[in-house]
Design a protein around this motif. Structure first.
Motif, PDB file in Angstrom:
ATOM      1  N   ALA A 181      -4.659   7.511 -11.372  1.00  0.00           N
ATOM      2  CA  ALA A 181      -4.484   6.064 -11.345  1.00  0.00           C
ATOM      3  C   ALA A 181      -3.459   5.618 -10.299  1.00  0.00           C
ATOM      4  O   ALA A 181      -3.685   4.661  -9.549  1.00  0.00           O
ATOM      5  CB  ALA A 181      -4.072   5.564 -12.725  1.00  0.00           C
ATOM      6  N   PHE A 182      -2.326   6.306 -10.247  1.00  0.00           N
ATOM      7  CA  PHE A 182      -1.273   5.868  -9.330  1.00  0.00           C
ATOM      8  C   PHE A 182      -1.723   5.995  -7.871  1.00  0.00           C
ATOM      9  O   PHE A 182      -1.525   5.079  -7.063  1.00  0.00           O
ATOM     10  CB  PHE A 182       0.000   6.673  -9.567  1.00  0.00           C
ATOM     11  N   ARG A 183      -2.334   7.121  -7.512  1.00  0.00           N
ATOM     12  CA  ARG A 183      -2.812   7.307  -6.140  1.00  0.00           C
ATOM     13  C   ARG A 183      -3.931   6.329  -5.813  1.00  0.00           C
ATOM     14  O   ARG A 183      -4.031   5.844  -4.687  1.00  0.00           O
ATOM     15  CB  ARG A 183      -3.279   8.741  -5.924  1.00  0.00           C
ATOM     16  N   ASN A 184      -4.771   6.036  -6.796  1.00  0.00           N
ATOM     17  CA  ASN A 184      -5.791   5.013  -6.569  1.00  0.00           C
ATOM     18  C   ASN A 184      -5.155   3.652  -6.327  1.00  0.00           C
ATOM     19  O   ASN A 184      -5.647   2.860  -5.527  1.00  0.00           O
ATOM     20  CB  ASN A 184      -6.741   4.945  -7.766  1.00  0.00           C
ATOM     21  N   GLY A 185      -4.056   3.388  -7.035  1.00  0.00           N
ATOM     22  CA  GLY A 185      -3.346   2.128  -6.814  1.00  0.00           C
ATOM     23  C   GLY A 185      -2.759   2.051  -5.414  1.00  0.00           C
ATOM     24  O   GLY A 185      -2.826   1.003  -4.761  1.00  0.00           O
ATOM     25  N   LEU A 186      -2.175   3.156  -4.945  1.00  0.00           N
ATOM     26  CA  LEU A 186      -1.649   3.193  -3.580  1.00  0.00           C
ATOM     27  C   LEU A 186      -2.765   2.966  -2.569  1.00  0.00           C
ATOM     28  O   LEU A 186      -2.617   2.189  -1.613  1.00  0.00           O
ATOM     29  CB  LEU A 186      -0.973   4.539  -3.309  1.00  0.00           C
ATOM     30  N   ARG A 187      -3.887   3.649  -2.784  1.00  0.00           N
ATOM     31  CA  ARG A 187      -5.012   3.513  -1.861  1.00  0.00           C
ATOM     32  C   ARG A 187      -5.547   2.076  -1.857  1.00  0.00           C
ATOM     33  O   ARG A 187      -5.831   1.500  -0.814  1.00  0.00           O
ATOM     34  CB  ARG A 187      -6.118   4.497  -2.243  1.00  0.00           C
ATOM     35  N   LEU A 188      -5.669   1.502  -3.062  1.00  0.00           N
ATOM     36  CA  LEU A 188      -6.134   0.123  -3.165  1.00  0.00           C
ATOM     37  C   LEU A 188      -5.158  -0.832  -2.488  1.00  0.00           C
ATOM     38  O   LEU A 188      -5.575  -1.786  -1.808  1.00  0.00           O
ATOM     39  CB  LEU A 188      -6.303  -0.256  -4.639  1.00  0.00           C
ATOM     40  N   GLY A 189      -3.852  -0.591  -2.659  1.00  0.00           N
ATOM     41  CA  GLY A 189      -2.856  -1.439  -2.009  1.00  0.00           C
ATOM     42  C   GLY A 189      -2.946  -1.367  -0.500  1.00  0.00           C
ATOM     43  O   GLY A 189      -2.842  -2.392   0.191  1.00  0.00           O
ATOM     44  N   LEU A 190      -3.158  -0.185   0.046  1.00  0.00           N
ATOM     45  CA  LEU A 190      -3.275  -0.025   1.503  1.00  0.00           C
ATOM     46  C   LEU A 190      -4.519  -0.726   2.028  1.00  0.00           C
ATOM     47  O   LEU A 190      -4.491  -1.353   3.105  1.00  0.00           O
ATOM     48  CB  LEU A 190      -3.303   1.457   1.863  1.00  0.00           C
ATOM     49  N   VAL A 191      -5.625  -0.620   1.296  1.00  0.00           N
ATOM     50  CA  VAL A 191      -6.854  -1.311   1.701  1.00  0.00           C
ATOM     51  C   VAL A 191      -6.638  -2.822   1.665  1.00  0.00           C
ATOM     52  O   VAL A 191      -7.036  -3.556   2.582  1.00  0.00           O
ATOM     53  CB  VAL A 191      -8.019  -0.899   0.782  1.00  0.00           C
ATOM     54  N   CYS A 192      -5.979  -3.292   0.608  1.00  0.00           N
ATOM     55  CA  CYS A 192      -5.701  -4.726   0.480  1.00  0.00           C
ATOM     56  C   CYS A 192      -4.757  -5.188   1.588  1.00  0.00           C
ATOM     57  O   CYS A 192      -4.940  -6.274   2.156  1.00  0.00           O
ATOM     58  CB  CYS A 192      -5.097  -4.989  -0.891  1.00  0.00           C
ATOM     59  N   LEU A 193      -3.771  -4.372   1.911  1.00  0.00           N
ATOM     60  CA  LEU A 193      -2.858  -4.695   3.000  1.00  0.00           C
ATOM     61  C   LEU A 193      -3.614  -4.801   4.319  1.00  0.00           C
ATOM     62  O   LEU A 193      -3.358  -5.706   5.125  1.00  0.00           O
ATOM     63  CB  LEU A 193      -1.773  -3.634   3.099  1.00  0.00           C
ATOM     64  N   GLY A 194      -4.569  -3.898   4.525  1.00  0.00           N
ATOM     65  CA  GLY A 194      -5.379  -3.954   5.729  1.00  0.00           C
ATOM     66  C   GLY A 194      -6.196  -5.226   5.824  1.00  0.00           C
ATOM     67  O   GLY A 194      -6.461  -5.729   6.920  1.00  0.00           O
ATOM     68  N   CYS A 195      -6.585  -5.770   4.676  1.00  0.00           N
ATOM     69  CA  CYS A 195      -7.341  -7.025   4.663  1.00  0.00           C
ATOM     70  C   CYS A 195      -6.459  -8.231   4.994  1.00  0.00           C
ATOM     71  O   CYS A 195      -6.910  -9.166   5.670  1.00  0.00           O
ATOM     72  CB  CYS A 195      -7.973  -7.257   3.285  1.00  0.00           C
ATOM     73  N   CYS A 196      -5.231  -8.222   4.488  1.00  0.00           N
ATOM     74  CA  CYS A 196      -4.482  -9.483   4.363  1.00  0.00           C
ATOM     75  C   CYS A 196      -3.200  -9.587   5.168  1.00  0.00           C
ATOM     76  O   CYS A 196      -2.602 -10.670   5.209  1.00  0.00           O
ATOM     77  CB  CYS A 196      -4.147  -9.707   2.882  1.00  0.00           C
ATOM     78  N   TRP A 197      -2.727  -8.520   5.828  1.00  0.00           N
ATOM     79  CA  TRP A 197      -1.399  -8.585   6.430  1.00  0.00           C
ATOM     80  C   TRP A 197      -1.303  -9.660   7.508  1.00  0.00           C
ATOM     81  O   TRP A 197      -0.279 -10.346   7.628  1.00  0.00           O
ATOM     82  CB  TRP A 197      -1.012  -7.223   7.003  1.00  0.00           C
ATOM     83  N   ALA A 198      -2.365  -9.836   8.301  1.00  0.00           N
ATOM     84  CA  ALA A 198      -2.300 -10.810   9.400  1.00  0.00           C
ATOM     85  C   ALA A 198      -2.238 -12.233   8.863  1.00  0.00           C
ATOM     86  O   ALA A 198      -1.523 -13.089   9.411  1.00  0.00           O
ATOM     87  CB  ALA A 198      -3.497 -10.626  10.330  1.00  0.00           C
ATOM     88  N   LEU A 199      -2.988 -12.504   7.794  1.00  0.00           N
ATOM     89  CA  LEU A 199      -2.925 -13.828   7.185  1.00  0.00           C
ATOM     90  C   LEU A 199      -1.569 -14.066   6.533  1.00  0.00           C
ATOM     91  O   LEU A 199      -1.043 -15.183   6.576  1.00  0.00           O
ATOM     92  CB  LEU A 199      -4.046 -13.989   6.158  1.00  0.00           C
ATOM     93  N   MET A 200      -1.005 -13.026   5.930  1.00  0.00           N
ATOM     94  CA  MET A 200       0.330 -13.164   5.351  1.00  0.00           C
ATOM     95  C   MET A 200       1.367 -13.463   6.427  1.00  0.00           C
ATOM     96  O   MET A 200       2.313 -14.228   6.203  1.00  0.00           O
ATOM     97  CB  MET A 200       0.709 -11.887   4.613  1.00  0.00           C
TER      98      MET A 200
END
Length: 253
Positions: A181-200
């Motif tokens: 679960a924890f590693r999946n959370g890290l992976r999901l966070g990195l994918v989400c960061l890749g989606c949204c960092w420029a808009l942030m």
């Protein structure tokens, strides 16, 4: 099915998740609210909440910015990951709330790291005279560059790859189910960061403590992660941001 999902979201881990969103937005509101409405400030000093989101060129100022970006990330990004969390909850129902909390911890850890980086960038831009103390761009060139960069990123293969994973959370989790679960959370966070960092990063244009910008950006990022709607808005949004960069450079925005 809908009734079952609603009942499931009354579980303690879901209530904690929604409380995190609510408390984050409440704190951001108190930090951004005008002084004449800041009644709670009388308990802490009249400028408590304003000072919390005002950057000063010292260690205390940097720590305040880390806190502010952490709250902003939680308030804006937690709602965007709701479909993925619901999918994970369905897949891992037998493992209970602990697995979900580990997933969420990994996800938020990524955004905590982003908050530290964003606060350091804000400090650097402030010291260089490119941002005002409240984190808004004080230079047309910086605003134009951020808008142009965010617009171009909307057309990038990296953005598309990250969005494709966020739009298909079932396939994402099935591909990495054995990692925990924890590693999946890290992976999901990195994918989400890749989606949204420029808009942030556009917070430096719209204003780091601009609640209207935060709300609009959150809605856009939520919609981008929905399969049908997201595919329809990602590239037009990029075009609009590029056009906004041109208008800003021309002094028309």
């Amino acid at each position: 099915m809908l009734a079952e999902r609603i009942r499931a979201m009354a579980a303690p881990h879901w209530l904690a998740f929604f409380s995190l969103i609510l408390v984050s937005w409440l704190c951001l509101f108190l930090m951004a609210v005008p002084a004449e409405l800041r009644a709670l400030g009388t308990n802490y000093g009249p400028d408590f909440w304003r000072d919390l989101c005002t950057l000063t060129p010292d260690a205390a100022g940097l720590l305040r910015m880390v806190l502010m970006w952490t709250l902003m990330s939680a308030a804006m990004m937690a709602p965007t990951v709701l479909p993925a969390l619901a999918t994970y909850d369905d897949l891992g129902h037998a493992s209970g709330a602990t697995s979900m909390m580990l997933l969420l911890a990994g996800y938020l850890l990524v955004w905590l790291g982003f908050s530290v980086v964003a606060a350091c960038v804000q400090m650097g831009l402030f010291v260089a005279g490119l941002l005002d103390p409240l984190g808004q761009s004080a230079a047309t060139a910086l605003s134009s560059l951020l808008l142009l960069g965010a617009g171009l990123y909307q057309f990038s293969s990296l953005k598309e790859a990250c969005l494709s994973k966020c739009r298909r959370p079932l396939m994402f989790f099935m591909s990495h189910w054995g990692e925990g679960a924890f590693r999946n959370g890290l992976r999901l966070g990195l994918v989400c960061l890749g989606c949204c960092w420029a808009l942030m990063a556009l917070a430096f244009v719209g204003g780091v403590m601009n609640l209207a910008f935060m709300g609009l950006a959150m809605v856009i990022m939520v919609l981008e992660k929905l399969p049908e709607i997201g595919r329809a808005i990602t590239r037009p949004l990029g075009g609009a941001l590029i056009a906004a960069a041109g208008l800003t450079t021309a002094g028309l925005l």
